[in-house]
Scaffold this motif. Structure first.
Motif, PDB file in Angstrom:
ATOM      1  N   UNK A   1     -41.833  20.979  -0.456  1.00  0.00           N
ATOM      2  CA  UNK A   1     -40.934  21.780  -1.295  1.00  0.00           C
ATOM      3  C   UNK A   1     -39.496  21.316  -1.124  1.00  0.00           C
ATOM      4  N   UNK A   2     -38.863  20.931  -2.236  1.00  0.00           N
ATOM      5  CA  UNK A   2     -37.506  20.393  -2.202  1.00  0.00           C
ATOM      6  C   UNK A   2     -36.533  21.383  -2.846  1.00  0.00           C
ATOM      7  N   UNK A   3     -35.551  21.821  -2.067  1.00  0.00           N
ATOM      8  CA  UNK A   3     -34.554  22.756  -2.589  1.00  0.00           C
ATOM      9  C   UNK A   3     -33.667  22.060  -3.603  1.00  0.00           C
ATOM     10  N   UNK A   4     -33.196  22.815  -4.579  1.00  0.00           N
ATOM     11  CA  UNK A   4     -32.395  22.250  -5.665  1.00  0.00           C
ATOM     12  C   UNK A   4     -31.125  21.570  -5.153  1.00  0.00           C
ATOM     13  N   UNK A   5     -30.557  22.040  -4.043  1.00  0.00           N
ATOM     14  CA  UNK A   5     -29.337  21.408  -3.524  1.00  0.00           C
ATOM     15  C   UNK A   5     -29.610  19.966  -3.101  1.00  0.00           C
ATOM     16  N   UNK A   6     -30.777  19.713  -2.539  1.00  0.00           N
ATOM     17  CA  UNK A   6     -31.161  18.342  -2.201  1.00  0.00           C
ATOM     18  C   UNK A   6     -31.542  17.567  -3.463  1.00  0.00           C
ATOM     19  N   UNK A   7     -32.229  18.233  -4.380  1.00  0.00           N
ATOM     20  CA  UNK A   7     -32.697  17.553  -5.587  1.00  0.00           C
ATOM     21  C   UNK A   7     -31.545  17.043  -6.444  1.00  0.00           C
TER      22      UNK A   7
ATOM     23  N   UNK B   1     -39.981   8.611  -6.721  1.00  0.00           N
ATOM     24  CA  UNK B   1     -40.358   9.980  -6.383  1.00  0.00           C
ATOM     25  C   UNK B   1     -39.161  10.706  -5.782  1.00  0.00           C
ATOM     26  N   UNK B   2     -39.001  11.975  -6.118  1.00  0.00           N
ATOM     27  CA  UNK B   2     -38.028  12.793  -5.389  1.00  0.00           C
ATOM     28  C   UNK B   2     -38.747  14.044  -4.887  1.00  0.00           C
ATOM     29  N   UNK B   3     -38.625  14.276  -3.594  1.00  0.00           N
ATOM     30  CA  UNK B   3     -39.328  15.399  -3.004  1.00  0.00           C
ATOM     31  C   UNK B   3     -39.016  15.522  -1.523  1.00  0.00           C
ATOM     32  N   UNK B   4     -39.722  16.416  -0.866  1.00  0.00           N
ATOM     33  CA  UNK B   4     -39.525  16.690   0.560  1.00  0.00           C
ATOM     34  C   UNK B   4     -40.702  16.117   1.352  1.00  0.00           C
ATOM     35  N   UNK B   5     -40.429  15.446   2.473  1.00  0.00           N
ATOM     36  CA  UNK B   5     -41.522  14.835   3.247  1.00  0.00           C
ATOM     37  C   UNK B   5     -42.369  15.832   4.026  1.00  0.00           C
TER      38      UNK B   5
ATOM     39  N   UNK C   1     -32.525  20.578   3.639  1.00  0.00           N
ATOM     40  CA  UNK C   1     -32.900  21.991   3.712  1.00  0.00           C
ATOM     41  C   UNK C   1     -34.382  22.108   4.059  1.00  0.00           C
ATOM     42  N   UNK C   2     -34.672  22.762   5.174  1.00  0.00           N
ATOM     43  CA  UNK C   2     -36.049  22.912   5.643  1.00  0.00           C
ATOM     44  C   UNK C   2     -36.784  23.957   4.803  1.00  0.00           C
ATOM     45  N   UNK C   3     -38.100  23.937   4.900  1.00  0.00           N
ATOM     46  CA  UNK C   3     -38.893  24.932   4.186  1.00  0.00           C
ATOM     47  C   UNK C   3     -38.547  26.339   4.654  1.00  0.00           C
ATOM     48  N   UNK C   4     -38.376  26.518   5.973  1.00  0.00           N
ATOM     49  CA  UNK C   4     -38.047  27.850   6.495  1.00  0.00           C
ATOM     50  C   UNK C   4     -36.719  28.355   5.940  1.00  0.00           C
ATOM     51  N   UNK C   5     -35.712  27.484   5.901  1.00  0.00           N
ATOM     52  CA  UNK C   5     -34.408  27.864   5.353  1.00  0.00           C
ATOM     53  C   UNK C   5     -34.542  28.199   3.871  1.00  0.00           C
ATOM     54  N   UNK C   6     -35.281  27.363   3.143  1.00  0.00           N
ATOM     55  CA  UNK C   6     -35.460  27.587   1.715  1.00  0.00           C
ATOM     56  C   UNK C   6     -36.176  28.895   1.428  1.00  0.00           C
ATOM     57  N   UNK C   7     -37.237  29.189   2.179  1.00  0.00           N
ATOM     58  CA  UNK C   7     -37.966  30.441   1.992  1.00  0.00           C
ATOM     59  C   UNK C   7     -37.049  31.631   2.246  1.00  0.00           C
ATOM     60  N   UNK C   8     -36.231  31.554   3.285  1.00  0.00           N
ATOM     61  CA  UNK C   8     -35.304  32.650   3.587  1.00  0.00           C
ATOM     62  C   UNK C   8     -34.324  32.865   2.428  1.00  0.00           C
TER      63      UNK C   8
END
Length: 299
Positions: A200-206, A223-227, A280-287
């Motif tokens: 899951x890639x947050x829009x700020x990174x995208x 590709x653009x995404x989160x590893x 941005x980590x998944x945990x940060x993004x979910x929060x």
């Protein structure tokens, strides 16, 4: 000042991209099919390119093509519109890009790969999408590649993987991240596909990656995404825990047809060509998502 035209500027990726580019000092003109009356905006449908002529008369240096018929379900329901928009509509825009010699950033989708890949690598010679959305976007890629090869169009193709934004529209058509949070925040059940996994890639990174794409000198597919690829069951539990929702609201089901169970992108080109690694980590993004959706649901 670099002049940038964003076609599809009202969408969940286009709108934050516009804000990001303006903050970075670009002169941005927006275009979208949705009605709006404001400066620096053109209402146009890429299936009727005559309405885009004022935008191209403006003389953009870079054109981002985000307009598309999207989603697996809607493209199966309206197959004619999907092919018309995602193939003929894209061709319309490419012809206009050639007229003004604009660098073109074409927004495709990870759905072009289809199932059966341990790693979804851009060098795959024969992607086999298993739905019309992925097929129509792959055909759009082929048109971009042809214009590059035959007519010298300066372009790049991006294949996004699961981009999300806490401010995006809500609804059943949105990604699992947003649907899970909006349903659980309202006390509604969610359906989780057994065995599925995503990054899951947050829009700020995208938007950093999308902006950087215009600076790539030679045509490439990126590709653009989160590893950090995680089981969707884990995503659901993170959201449930963050919202303190009852466990019984999480219901596991089998994967629907025409979906890809696991999406694991190769991201070396994102790092090496675009110079972007997600922060941005998944945990940060979910929060972030849970805070914002809780606020919106409460209004």
């Amino acid at each position: 000042m670099t002049k940038v035209l964003v076609i599809g500027s009202e969408g969940n990726i286009g709108a934050p991209l516009v804000r990001h580019l303006r903050a970075d000092g670009y002169d941005v003109l927006e275009a979208d099919i949705r009605p709006a009356m404001r400066e620096d905006y053109v209402m146009a449908d890429i299936n009727h390119p005559i309405d885009l002529l004022p935008a191209f008369d403006w003389g953009p240096d870079v054109v981002y093509i985000l307009s598309a018929m999207v989603s697996r379900v809607t493209c199966e329901q309206a197959s004619g519109l999907a092919i018309a928009t995602n193939l003929a509509g894209i061709n319309n825009v490419l012809q206009l890009c050639k007229r003004v010699d604009a660098t073109t950033v074409y927004f495709s989708t990870s759905e072009v790969y289809g199932p059966g890949w341990d790693v979804m690598d851009e060098s795959v010679a024969d992607p086999r999408p298993n739905n019309r959305y992925g097929l129509s976007k792959l055909l759009g890629e082929k048109v971009v590649e042809y214009e590059v090869r035959a007519y010298g169009l300066r372009a790049i193709t991006l294949r996004p993987f699961m981009i999300y934004d806490e401010l995006e529209d809500l609804g059943d058509h949105r990604s699992a991240m947003i649907r899970f949070a909006s349903n659980l925040a309202r006390g509604l059940p969610i359906e989780v596909h057994k065995g599925s996994a995503r990054g899951w890639m947050h829009i700020e990174d995208a938007v950093r990656a999308i902006e950087a794409a215009s600076g790539v000198d030679e045509y490439a597919v990126v590709n653009i995404g989160h590893p950090d690829v995680r089981p969707v069951e884990e995503l659901a539990e993170l959201i449930r825990s963050e919202l303190d929702a009852p466990p019984e609201l999480v219901v596991e089901i089998e994967q629907p047809t025409q979906m890809t169970l696991v999406k694991r992108p190769a991201l070396e080109r994102q790092r090496d060509l675009l110079g972007v690694e997600p922060a941005i980590s998944l945990e940060d993004g979910v929060a972030r998502v849970c805070r914002e959706i809780t606020r919106r649901v409460a209004v």
